[in-house]
Scaffold this motif. Structure first.
Motif, PDB file in Angstrom:
ATOM      1  N   GLU A  25       0.709  -1.106  -0.029  1.00 54.30           N
ATOM      2  CA  GLU A  25       0.098  -0.005   0.031  1.00 54.30           C
ATOM      3  C   GLU A  25       0.842   1.116  -0.073  1.00 54.30           C
ATOM      4  O   GLU A  25       0.404   2.371   0.427  1.00 54.30           O
ATOM      5  CB  GLU A  25      -0.999  -0.032   1.175  1.00 54.30           C
ATOM      6  CG  GLU A  25      -1.699  -1.123   1.167  1.00 54.30           C
ATOM      7  CD  GLU A  25      -2.850  -1.010   2.434  1.00 54.30           C
ATOM      8  OE1 GLU A  25      -2.422  -0.814   3.494  1.00 54.30           O
ATOM      9  OE2 GLU A  25      -4.078  -1.543   2.225  1.00 54.30           O
ATOM     10  N   ILE A 145      -7.897  -7.636  -9.524  1.00 46.43           N
ATOM     11  CA  ILE A 145      -7.939  -6.639  -8.405  1.00 46.43           C
ATOM     12  C   ILE A 145      -7.379  -5.394  -9.013  1.00 46.43           C
ATOM     13  O   ILE A 145      -6.608  -5.081  -9.745  1.00 46.43           O
ATOM     14  CB  ILE A 145      -7.055  -6.758  -7.270  1.00 46.43           C
ATOM     15  CG1 ILE A 145      -7.173  -8.232  -6.818  1.00 46.43           C
ATOM     16  CG2 ILE A 145      -7.197  -5.562  -6.398  1.00 46.43           C
ATOM     17  CD1 ILE A 145      -6.046  -8.583  -5.730  1.00 46.43           C
ATOM     18  N   ARG A 147      -6.813  -1.378  -9.965  1.00 49.72           N
ATOM     19  CA  ARG A 147      -5.632  -0.761  -9.379  1.00 49.72           C
ATOM     20  C   ARG A 147      -6.225   0.185  -8.170  1.00 49.72           C
ATOM     21  O   ARG A 147      -5.212   0.346  -7.213  1.00 49.72           O
ATOM     22  CB  ARG A 147      -5.407   0.291 -10.211  1.00 49.72           C
ATOM     23  CG  ARG A 147      -4.052   1.209 -10.103  1.00 49.72           C
ATOM     24  CD  ARG A 147      -3.604   2.012 -11.205  1.00 49.72           C
ATOM     25  NE  ARG A 147      -3.816   1.377 -12.224  1.00 49.72           N
ATOM     26  CZ  ARG A 147      -2.983   1.875 -13.538  1.00 49.72           C
ATOM     27  NH1 ARG A 147      -2.204   3.005 -13.627  1.00 49.72           N
ATOM     28  NH2 ARG A 147      -3.061   1.267 -14.846  1.00 49.72           N
ATOM     29  N   ALA A 150      -9.034  -0.838  -2.514  1.00 49.45           N
ATOM     30  CA  ALA A 150      -8.087  -0.320  -1.361  1.00 49.45           C
ATOM     31  C   ALA A 150      -8.708  -0.911   0.034  1.00 49.45           C
ATOM     32  O   ALA A 150     -10.128  -1.144  -0.078  1.00 49.45           O
ATOM     33  CB  ALA A 150      -7.839   0.977  -1.281  1.00 49.45           C
ATOM     34  N   GLN A 152      -5.278  -2.535  -0.431  1.00 47.34           N
ATOM     35  CA  GLN A 152      -4.701  -3.724  -1.060  1.00 47.34           C
ATOM     36  C   GLN A 152      -4.178  -5.083  -0.317  1.00 47.34           C
ATOM     37  O   GLN A 152      -4.269  -6.016  -0.592  1.00 47.34           O
ATOM     38  CB  GLN A 152      -3.641  -3.414  -2.182  1.00 47.34           C
ATOM     39  CG  GLN A 152      -4.182  -2.409  -3.270  1.00 47.34           C
ATOM     40  CD  GLN A 152      -4.308  -2.943  -4.599  1.00 47.34           C
ATOM     41  OE1 GLN A 152      -3.189  -3.817  -4.960  1.00 47.34           O
ATOM     42  NE2 GLN A 152      -5.212  -2.942  -5.429  1.00 47.34           N
ATOM     43  N   LYS A 153      -3.128  -4.630   0.680  1.00 45.89           N
ATOM     44  CA  LYS A 153      -2.777  -5.500   1.665  1.00 45.89           C
ATOM     45  C   LYS A 153      -3.729  -6.342   2.312  1.00 45.89           C
ATOM     46  O   LYS A 153      -3.811  -7.746   2.222  1.00 45.89           O
ATOM     47  CB  LYS A 153      -1.955  -5.081   2.623  1.00 45.89           C
ATOM     48  CG  LYS A 153      -1.055  -5.671   3.441  1.00 45.89           C
ATOM     49  CD  LYS A 153      -0.105  -5.085   4.468  1.00 45.89           C
ATOM     50  CE  LYS A 153       0.513  -5.784   5.080  1.00 45.89           C
ATOM     51  NZ  LYS A 153       1.718  -5.060   6.006  1.00 45.89           N
ATOM     52  N   ARG A 171      -3.556  -8.490 -10.339  1.00 50.08           N
ATOM     53  CA  ARG A 171      -3.413  -7.208  -9.666  1.00 50.08           C
ATOM     54  C   ARG A 171      -3.122  -6.285 -10.646  1.00 50.08           C
ATOM     55  O   ARG A 171      -1.888  -6.122 -10.779  1.00 50.08           O
ATOM     56  CB  ARG A 171      -2.729  -7.355  -8.327  1.00 50.08           C
ATOM     57  CG  ARG A 171      -2.872  -6.177  -7.516  1.00 50.08           C
ATOM     58  CD  ARG A 171      -2.236  -6.379  -6.087  1.00 50.08           C
ATOM     59  NE  ARG A 171      -1.116  -6.539  -5.975  1.00 50.08           N
ATOM     60  CZ  ARG A 171       0.062  -6.050  -5.520  1.00 50.08           C
ATOM     61  NH1 ARG A 171       0.077  -4.640  -5.250  1.00 50.08           N
ATOM     62  NH2 ARG A 171       1.339  -6.359  -5.474  1.00 50.08           N
ATOM     63  N   ARG A 173      -1.300  -2.660 -11.048  1.00 53.07           N
ATOM     64  CA  ARG A 173      -0.599  -2.066 -10.053  1.00 53.07           C
ATOM     65  C   ARG A 173      -0.358  -0.666 -10.712  1.00 53.07           C
ATOM     66  O   ARG A 173      -0.294  -0.250 -11.980  1.00 53.07           O
ATOM     67  CB  ARG A 173       0.871  -2.629  -9.956  1.00 53.07           C
ATOM     68  CG  ARG A 173       0.733  -4.110  -9.632  1.00 53.07           C
ATOM     69  CD  ARG A 173       1.339  -4.462  -8.241  1.00 53.07           C
ATOM     70  NE  ARG A 173       2.074  -3.720  -7.713  1.00 53.07           N
ATOM     71  CZ  ARG A 173       3.343  -3.911  -7.266  1.00 53.07           C
ATOM     72  NH1 ARG A 173       3.842  -4.979  -7.711  1.00 53.07           N
ATOM     73  NH2 ARG A 173       3.999  -3.085  -6.661  1.00 53.07           N
TER      74      ARG A 173
END
Length: 184
Positions: A25, A145, A147, A150, A152-153, A171, A173
């Motif tokens: 993150e 997922i 961008r 949130a 993300q973690k 994901r 990025r």
């Protein structure tokens, strides 16, 4: 091995903490998310601009589909669909897969449902109000997922706990044009 393909492939559960446990993150999500939603909402009301944005997603999603091999028999979960779920619509258009789109913003979900219905895709795309930190990934062959999804973690930790070992995970990025596979 869960294959994360949002521009990076996550290796194995054993490698997860070293490779993805920290720093996931370390980029500003909120400003990007707000801007993306505003732009998408504006574009959906302007057909010519909407088509231009759709062309961008065609190119982007084509590479993501090829990277993880999405097919007609796959059930795909898109986390963070926003008001214009272009990724989901393009996955359906290119593969015929069924897609479940989730977003935690009630207004975005409402707009996305309307757009999906207007485009005649409601039989292949289901839009739900849900949070990627808590929705089980069980039963999905592919997870994408966004961008701006949130935090993300926490989303990735939930996927690690709930996705099947062979789930392919993409994901998107920041600062990268395509999603990378990620292994859990």
């Amino acid at each position: 091995m869960n294959n994360f393909a949002t521009s990076e492939l996550v290796a194995t559960n054993r490698d997860w903490d070293n490779q993805y446990g920290e720093g996931v993150e370390n980029y500003p999500v909120a400003p990007f998310t707000r801007l993306t939603r505003r732009v998408e909402e504006w574009l959906t009301r302007r057909p010519l601009w909407w088509q231009a944005q759709r062309l961008y997603y065609r190119w982007l999603v084509a590479g993501e589909i090829a990277r993880v091999g999405i097919g007609a028999d796959d059930l795909v979960l898109c986390i963070g669909g926003g008001p214009s779920p272009f990724t989901a619509m393009e996955i359906v258009r290119r593969t015929g897969a069924r897609v479940v789109v989730i977003d935690c913003d009630r207004q975005a979900v409402k707009a996305a449902r309307r757009l999906v219905a207007d485009r005649g895709l409601a039989e292949r795309i289901e839009v739900r109000l849900a949070d990627g930190r808590f929705l089980s990934a069980a039963g999905f062959q592919v997870v994408h997922i966004a961008r701006q999804a949130a935090p993300q973690k926490e989303i990735l930790a939930n996927l690690q706990a709930t996705a099947a070992p062979d789930t392919r995970i993409l994901r998107r990025r920041p600062l990268r044009l395509a999603a990378e596979p990620v292994a859990l």
